[in-house]
Design a protein around this motif. Structure first.
Motif, PDB file in Angstrom:
ATOM      1  N   LYS A 282       0.802  -1.416   0.050  1.00 57.37           N
ATOM      2  CA  LYS A 282       0.086  -0.230  -0.054  1.00 57.37           C
ATOM      3  C   LYS A 282       0.839   1.381   0.245  1.00 57.37           C
ATOM      4  O   LYS A 282       0.512   2.330  -0.729  1.00 57.37           O
ATOM      5  CB  LYS A 282      -0.982  -0.030   1.011  1.00 57.37           C
ATOM      6  CG  LYS A 282      -1.663   1.133   1.229  1.00 57.37           C
ATOM      7  CD  LYS A 282      -2.684   1.210   2.720  1.00 57.37           C
ATOM      8  CE  LYS A 282      -3.510   2.359   2.699  1.00 57.37           C
ATOM      9  NZ  LYS A 282      -4.449   2.366   4.027  1.00 57.37           N
ATOM     10  N   LYS A 283       2.001   1.207   0.800  1.00 56.87           N
ATOM     11  CA  LYS A 283       2.846   2.315   0.987  1.00 56.87           C
ATOM     12  C   LYS A 283       3.644   2.545  -0.478  1.00 56.87           C
ATOM     13  O   LYS A 283       3.633   3.627  -0.787  1.00 56.87           O
ATOM     14  CB  LYS A 283       4.087   2.083   1.881  1.00 56.87           C
ATOM     15  CG  LYS A 283       4.951   3.199   2.190  1.00 56.87           C
ATOM     16  CD  LYS A 283       4.270   4.420   2.921  1.00 56.87           C
ATOM     17  CE  LYS A 283       5.109   5.456   3.050  1.00 56.87           C
ATOM     18  NZ  LYS A 283       4.721   6.635   3.649  1.00 56.87           N
ATOM     19  N   LEU A 284       3.969   1.588  -1.153  1.00 57.25           N
ATOM     20  CA  LEU A 284       4.406   1.738  -2.605  1.00 57.25           C
ATOM     21  C   LEU A 284       3.332   2.577  -3.432  1.00 57.25           C
ATOM     22  O   LEU A 284       4.020   3.586  -4.270  1.00 57.25           O
ATOM     23  CB  LEU A 284       4.819   0.508  -3.175  1.00 57.25           C
ATOM     24  CG  LEU A 284       6.074  -0.418  -2.687  1.00 57.25           C
ATOM     25  CD1 LEU A 284       5.952  -1.591  -3.602  1.00 57.25           C
ATOM     26  CD2 LEU A 284       7.518   0.606  -2.793  1.00 57.25           C
ATOM     27  N   GLY A 285       2.170   2.442  -3.368  1.00 56.00           N
ATOM     28  CA  GLY A 285       1.168   2.951  -4.386  1.00 56.00           C
ATOM     29  C   GLY A 285       1.047   4.243  -3.959  1.00 56.00           C
ATOM     30  O   GLY A 285       1.103   5.376  -4.695  1.00 56.00           O
ATOM     31  N   GLU A 286       1.221   4.689  -2.583  1.00 54.52           N
ATOM     32  CA  GLU A 286       1.095   6.059  -2.186  1.00 54.52           C
ATOM     33  C   GLU A 286       2.110   6.599  -2.583  1.00 54.52           C
ATOM     34  O   GLU A 286       2.222   7.919  -3.021  1.00 54.52           O
ATOM     35  CB  GLU A 286       1.022   6.147  -0.481  1.00 54.52           C
ATOM     36  CG  GLU A 286      -0.358   5.683  -0.002  1.00 54.52           C
ATOM     37  CD  GLU A 286      -0.460   5.408   1.567  1.00 54.52           C
ATOM     38  OE1 GLU A 286       0.606   5.444   2.249  1.00 54.52           O
ATOM     39  OE2 GLU A 286      -1.286   5.015   2.117  1.00 54.52           O
ATOM     40  N   ILE A 287       3.306   6.317  -2.315  1.00 54.17           N
ATOM     41  CA  ILE A 287       4.670   7.173  -2.820  1.00 54.17           C
ATOM     42  C   ILE A 287       4.556   7.297  -4.325  1.00 54.17           C
ATOM     43  O   ILE A 287       4.966   8.333  -4.890  1.00 54.17           O
ATOM     44  CB  ILE A 287       5.955   6.420  -2.361  1.00 54.17           C
ATOM     45  CG1 ILE A 287       6.011   6.175  -1.056  1.00 54.17           C
ATOM     46  CG2 ILE A 287       7.467   6.518  -3.111  1.00 54.17           C
ATOM     47  CD1 ILE A 287       7.121   5.043  -0.519  1.00 54.17           C
ATOM     48  N   ILE A 288       4.339   6.506  -5.271  1.00 55.79           N
ATOM     49  CA  ILE A 288       4.202   6.417  -6.504  1.00 55.79           C
ATOM     50  C   ILE A 288       3.434   7.616  -7.032  1.00 55.79           C
ATOM     51  O   ILE A 288       3.674   8.734  -7.723  1.00 55.79           O
ATOM     52  CB  ILE A 288       3.826   5.395  -7.252  1.00 55.79           C
ATOM     53  CG1 ILE A 288       5.052   4.243  -7.124  1.00 55.79           C
ATOM     54  CG2 ILE A 288       3.459   5.617  -8.825  1.00 55.79           C
ATOM     55  CD1 ILE A 288       4.556   2.928  -7.684  1.00 55.79           C
ATOM     56  N   ASP A 289       1.975   7.806  -6.309  1.00 57.69           N
ATOM     57  CA  ASP A 289       1.192   8.868  -6.620  1.00 57.69           C
ATOM     58  C   ASP A 289       1.383  10.010  -6.073  1.00 57.69           C
ATOM     59  O   ASP A 289       1.359  11.230  -6.804  1.00 57.69           O
ATOM     60  CB  ASP A 289      -0.111   8.499  -5.907  1.00 57.69           C
ATOM     61  CG  ASP A 289      -1.042   7.206  -6.538  1.00 57.69           C
ATOM     62  OD1 ASP A 289      -0.688   7.042  -7.617  1.00 57.69           O
ATOM     63  OD2 ASP A 289      -1.792   6.624  -5.681  1.00 57.69           O
ATOM     64  N   LYS A 290       2.279  10.244  -4.818  1.00 56.26           N
ATOM     65  CA  LYS A 290       2.718  11.484  -4.507  1.00 56.26           C
ATOM     66  C   LYS A 290       4.030  12.005  -5.402  1.00 56.26           C
ATOM     67  O   LYS A 290       3.959  13.087  -5.811  1.00 56.26           O
ATOM     68  CB  LYS A 290       3.323  11.253  -3.017  1.00 56.26           C
ATOM     69  CG  LYS A 290       3.873  12.525  -2.239  1.00 56.26           C
ATOM     70  CD  LYS A 290       4.055  12.192  -0.782  1.00 56.26           C
ATOM     71  CE  LYS A 290       4.747  13.551  -0.350  1.00 56.26           C
ATOM     72  NZ  LYS A 290       5.427  13.248   1.199  1.00 56.26           N
TER      73      LYS A 290
END
Length: 341
Positions: A282-290
């Motif tokens: 989940k954290k990976l997805g958040e970092i990519i979007d940010k």
């Protein structure tokens, strides 16, 4: 590359950003007065650095030194190969095996490809940059012991958002004539994915990231850090699929330590993997979007050469010999599979 400071000068590494305020420091040609910028682009340190001419000279000296080391290493390898090849052995099959290995890419050769290309960057010592919002979908690269699993999961769960030019499992990319079984990818194939409005999800070496930055693709590069090999084993066992290649937890852990030490300057973000769940995904997805929405330091000028047909080596090909040699791994790769022609 690292530029070593002169008396009273700052030292710095690849990827450092400076705000130059005086190109004639103390009224003398040769040094610039600068502010070093931190992670949030705030001025965190002031001092002097070599001017462009001096920096170019230092960079050229480092490249020559690196080439000299490689040349010396290559000569040593050749001498060893010739000695082995000329020695008499009573066992015919051992001679054949030795002859094959002399033409094969041994583990040390792969390690050179992975960790030894710091001095071969196409960048000049300094580059003029401006802080801008990217107008394109940035490629995404993972490094760390779960990089392959992260790519598998994102391609499976979000096919409308991610695409891999190296994956024949994806129907859209399987028809692309630029694909081949080696996993080597051309920059033009990455550009085609970007033009379709997707993140190009890549399996490439750290030195290939440098080429992507030179080509002004400015990838999102996330390093997945772990504290020990037990966590690697636990997370891989929990998250692996039937398509996941079994790999040595110890080798993956050791490689991640070395990657962070040598290539940390190409990472745009990092996360620490912990046991007990899939929060890392989940954290990976958040970092990519940010990071896709954040401003990026971009070159003021286009590259001097045409690089659309440049190609990038996959990380998995570089790593597979090390994994195959480990008793902890189920992967079996013949040394004869990778050869110099």
């Amino acid at each position: 590359m690292r530029i070593y400071e002169g008396k009273g000068e700052l030292s710095f590494h690849d990827g450092d950003v400076f705000h130059v305020v005086d190109t004639l420091f103390n009224g003398v040609v040769g040094s610039w007065f600068v502010y070093r910028l931190g992670r949030n682009n705030q001025e965190i340190q002031k001092g002097s650095i070599p001017n462009k001419s001096r920096a170019d000279e230092l960079a050229a000296e480092q490249r020559l030194e690196n080439r000299s080391k490689k040349s010396t290493s290559g000569a040593d390898d050749l001498a060893i190969t010739e000695t082995v090849g000329s020695s008499r052995r009573s066992n015919f099959f051992r001679r054949r095996r030795s002859a094959r290995r002399s033409k094969s890419l041994c583990r040390e050769n792969w390690e050179d490809i992975l960790f030894g290309e710091l001095g071969n960057s196409k960048f000049q010592a300094y580059e003029r940059v401006t802080l801008r919002h990217p107008t394109f979908v940035r490629p995404v690269i993972f490094f760390g012991p779960l990089a392959d699993i992260a790519r598998e999961k994102l391609l499976r769960d979000y096919p409308d958002k991610f695409e891999c030019p190296q994956s024949t499992a994806n129907d859209a990319t399987a028809k692309n004539s630029k694909l081949n079984n080696s996993g080597i990818v051309r920059l033009s194939a990455i550009k085609e994915i970007i033009e379709r409005g997707k993140h190009a999800l890549l399996d490439i070496t750290p030195s290939a990231v440098d080429r992507l930055n030179y080509a002004q693709f400015y990838p999102i590069v996330i390093f997945m850090r772990v504290e020990n090999k037990s966590i690697v084993k636990e997370l891989r066992n929990r998250s692996s699929t039937k398509n996941t290649v079994h790999r040595s937890s110890r080798k993956l852990f050791e490689q991640s330590i070395k990657l962070e030490k040598v290539w940390h300057h190409v990472f745009t973000s990092s996360i620490t993997l912990t046991s007990g769940g899939d929060l890392w995904y989940k954290k990976l997805g958040e970092i990519i979007d940010k990071q896709q929405t954040q401003m990026v330091w971009m070159s003021e000028f286009k590259p001097d050469e045409s690089i659309s047909d440049d190609f990038l080596f996959p990380m998995n090909s570089v790593s597979r010999l090390s994994y195959a040699s480990s008793p902890e791994s189920d992967l079996d790769v013949s040394m004869n599979d990778a050869k110099f022609d």
